[in-house]
Write an enzyme that holds these catalytic residues in place. Sequence first.
Site, PDB file in Angstrom:
ATOM      1  CB  SER A 134     -35.160 -11.531 -16.918  1.00 11.38           C
ATOM      2  OG  SER A 134     -35.299 -10.348 -16.252  1.00 11.38           O
ATOM      3  CD  GLU A 177     -26.063  -9.077 -10.728  1.00 11.77           C
ATOM      4  OE1 GLU A 177     -26.219  -8.847 -11.949  1.00 11.77           O
ATOM      5  OE2 GLU A 177     -27.001  -9.273  -9.933  1.00 11.77           O
ATOM      6  CB  VAL A 229       5.101   0.854  -3.235  1.00 10.98           C
ATOM      7  CG1 VAL A 229       5.470   1.105  -4.683  1.00 10.98           C
ATOM      8  CG2 VAL A 229       6.296   0.398  -2.423  1.00 10.98           C
ATOM      9  CG  ASP A 289      -1.233   4.741  -0.207  1.00 12.41           C
ATOM     10  OD1 ASP A 289      -2.051   4.436  -1.103  1.00 12.41           O
ATOM     11  OD2 ASP A 289      -1.348   4.381   0.982  1.00 12.41           O
ATOM     12  CE  LYS A 314     -30.023 -15.167 -11.579  1.00 15.53           C
ATOM     13  NZ  LYS A 314     -30.312 -14.202 -10.529  1.00 15.53           N
ATOM     14  CE  LYS A 328     -32.408 -17.892  -7.812  1.00 16.37           C
ATOM     15  NZ  LYS A 328     -33.517 -16.958  -7.898  1.00 16.37           N
ATOM     16  CG  ASP A 332      -1.942  -1.039   1.217  1.00 14.27           C
ATOM     17  OD1 ASP A 332      -2.018  -1.741   0.187  1.00 14.27           O
ATOM     18  OD2 ASP A 332      -2.676  -1.183   2.206  1.00 14.27           O
ATOM     19  CB  CYS A 344     -24.641  -5.187  33.186  1.00 14.68           C
ATOM     20  SG  CYS A 344     -24.358  -5.632  34.909  1.00 14.68           S
ATOM     21  CD  GLU A 351     -21.377 -16.510 -16.503  1.00 16.46           C
ATOM     22  OE1 GLU A 351     -20.228 -16.085 -16.572  1.00 16.46           O
ATOM     23  OE2 GLU A 351     -22.334 -15.987 -17.076  1.00 16.46           O
TER      24      GLU A 351
HETATM   25  S1  IVH Z   1     -27.154 -13.517 -17.915  1.00 14.46           S
HETATM   26  C1  IVH Z   1     -29.097 -12.940 -21.514  1.00 14.46           C
HETATM   27  N1  IVH Z   1     -25.467 -14.329 -16.091  1.00 14.46           N
HETATM   28  O1  IVH Z   1     -29.409 -12.164 -12.923  1.00 14.46           O
HETATM   29  C2  IVH Z   1     -29.079 -13.336 -20.089  1.00 14.46           C
HETATM   30  N2  IVH Z   1     -27.176 -12.854 -15.412  1.00 14.46           N
HETATM   31  O2  IVH Z   1     -32.130 -13.022 -13.240  1.00 14.46           O
HETATM   32  C3  IVH Z   1     -29.063 -12.188 -19.175  1.00 14.46           C
HETATM   33  N3  IVH Z   1     -27.074 -12.248 -13.036  1.00 14.46           N
HETATM   34  O3  IVH Z   1     -30.413  -9.359 -14.748  1.00 14.46           O
HETATM   35  C4  IVH Z   1     -28.480 -12.410 -17.868  1.00 14.46           C
HETATM   36  N4  IVH Z   1     -25.269 -13.412 -12.550  1.00 14.46           N
HETATM   37  O4  IVH Z   1     -28.437  -9.101 -13.149  1.00 14.46           O
HETATM   38  C5  IVH Z   1     -26.544 -13.581 -16.336  1.00 14.46           C
HETATM   39  N5  IVH Z   1     -23.864 -15.098 -14.626  1.00 14.46           N
HETATM   40  C6  IVH Z   1     -24.936 -14.357 -14.863  1.00 14.46           C
HETATM   41  C7  IVH Z   1     -25.548 -13.605 -13.856  1.00 14.46           C
HETATM   42  C8  IVH Z   1     -26.686 -12.869 -14.170  1.00 14.46           C
HETATM   43  C9  IVH Z   1     -26.193 -12.590 -12.077  1.00 14.46           C
HETATM   44  C10 IVH Z   1     -28.250 -11.391 -12.835  1.00 14.46           C
HETATM   45  C11 IVH Z   1     -28.388 -10.300 -13.852  1.00 14.46           C
HETATM   46  C12 IVH Z   1     -29.715 -10.539 -14.512  1.00 14.46           C
HETATM   47  C13 IVH Z   1     -30.431 -11.382 -13.522  1.00 14.46           C
HETATM   48  C14 IVH Z   1     -31.451 -12.269 -14.187  1.00 14.46           C
END
Ligand code: IVH
Length: 651
Positions: A79, A165, A32, A34, A110, A304, A30, A414, A108
């Site tokens: 979404s 995200e 160096v 700063d 979520k 999920k 830190d 107390c 990957e």
């Molecule tokens: S892909 C075309 N990948 O989840 C697909 N979304 O429930 C669009 N999110 O709005 C989303 N990790 O904010 C994607 N690895 C991931 C994600 C991800 C988190 C969020 C993102 C999206 C929401 C959808």
Amino acid sequence: MNYETYKNGVEKLNTYAYHYYVLDNPITTDEVYDKLYHEVLEYEQENPSSILENSPTQRVGDMVLEGFSKANHKSRMWSLEDVFNADDLSKWLTRVYKFDEDVSFYCEPKYDGASLNLIYENGRLAQAITRGDGVEGEDITQNAKTIKSIPLTIDYKESIEIRGEVVIFKSEFERINSDRLRNGENLFANPRNAAAGSLRQLDSSITASRNLVFLPYGIGENSLDISHLSQRMEFIYSLGFKIPPHRGVCEGFEAIEAIYEEMKESRDGYEMMLDGMVVKVDQIDSQENMGYTVKYPRWAVAYKFPAVEKITTLKDIILQVGRSGVITPVAIVEPTNIDGVVVERATLHNFDEIQRKDIRINDQVIILRSGDVIPKIIKVLTHERKGSEKELKRPTKCPVCGSELLDEGALIKCQNLTCKARVVNSIIYFASKQCLNIDGLGEKIVKALFEAGVVASVEDIFSLTLEKLLALEGFKEKKSQNLLDSIENIKGCDCWRFINALGIEHIGEVASKSLCSVFGLSFVDASKEQLIAIDGIGEEMAEAVLEFVRVNREHIVRLQNVLNPKIPSPKAEVKENPFKGKSVVLTGSMSRPRDEIKKMLETLGAKLVGSVSKKTDMVIYGEDAGSKYDKAIELGVKTLTEDEMRGLLDE
Ligand code: IVH
């Protein structure tokens, strides 16, 4: 500094920051960083017209906006459809295979945060837009620039939208909330709300102070000529973005399930909250072929994880009295299984928080538990109230000793130094593993000794005799003698253990070790300036030491005379070896007791720490190593087996 050295300085700072914030693998100190940062800043103040747009000084939020303006995404932000079990996943796969039988999948995490679209034009971050309704969001470019894992410039000149995200790591979430608690501010319910709230601050210096992290997950409008999503993502990571803690390309149901199980098992150990795994068709042409429903892409699904937030009933609120006298309210809830762990208690922080959230006994509440996040009540479902809910009055009498309490607002204390809870808890703490490690003096025995009237303070344990113990119920000769031997054995203990055992507020194992190595036992005579000069000791800690010494000097001296703690020999005597000065974490079961290995490494000059972070130099692991090992891999920290450690020693 001339322009050339300035340019060079900016480049160096960006490289340092990339290693620190993106790769989690610092390559400098830190100090160096700063020093160079201030030189760069000085040059810029003298030459404002030459400021480079990728200079780290341009991240410092000093903009206060009236409001955010709306902005359109170049292409829609979609979404994801959710699936909750293997059956649903299998049905989704059947649909996918109807379009294309030969697809593979990119899996990957979520991430649980707030989505953000970054538009890069001509290699520079032109605009950052929140998701909004997917077509139009809010322009929060100034705030995004304060996020260190978002590159201000990239080595790619075409226009591209990079989606990801914004999250807050669990440790940072706990830090922010404990600051807010101290300042009497509303607490964030969970890391997701904290991230979303921090992103939408009109004052970007607030965003800057929250240590947000950007994790890329996709690409919007682009002109990339790369056929697979996984390769596209590798390209994005190579531009200076963070890599997911876990990812994989695979084929078929079973392979997806396997990655899902791995990710689910490791989730507690990750720094960020995950709420599932996203499975995406890897071939871009197949994705295009499948297209979209009104809301979702057909080529991706969110698989999920079990929820970490659950609704339950608050059955009671009990009051605990800690060794410093602070009364902590604890929620007793209807036992609820959250991701495999039965939660029966949750923290309520303090009484102001109970009042602010209007938490009542019998309320339906939402509790959160995830890895390092302490189980907590994050919301009261007031609309579910039926009339039987009872408000909790602020206590005025200690639930243990009955004495008047001191109500300081957020904290209620107390003040009775002889309160049973305070005394018993200080003795339990004194004897505990991280302090003097007195074998046989656990919670049950301490309580029994206190009840029997033979121990009324920490010092009394040194006046125990065989006679006194044998007179107590359940104390046979062997057990009594063992206890006396363990008490005798701690004489000549390490000085830091002695300091830690005193139970000074804010002074834990690490600070005790620093105090001990700088002052030895004369820490009692250190001034505030001398204390603050120690790395890791801040103003609040220094004041706690001074206050403790002021009130307890005689007690410290008496204990010191009985214990005769040993002062460490100067560090310089340790010979050069691969462990000297290194921060080391031990995990898993080893062929020798953990303490023995710990002592050996400490003798070699290593600093043993409990948890893995980017500052850890090495993790030595034995059999059944769990999340600490995973974290080391995730952060790129060097790992060694016990045998490899011994090999290094032999060399
Ligand atoms: S892909 C075309 N990948 O989840 C697909 N979304 O429930 C669009 N999110 O709005 C989303 N990790 O904010 C994607 N690895 C991931 C994600 C991800 C988190 C969020 C993102 C999206 C929401 C959808």
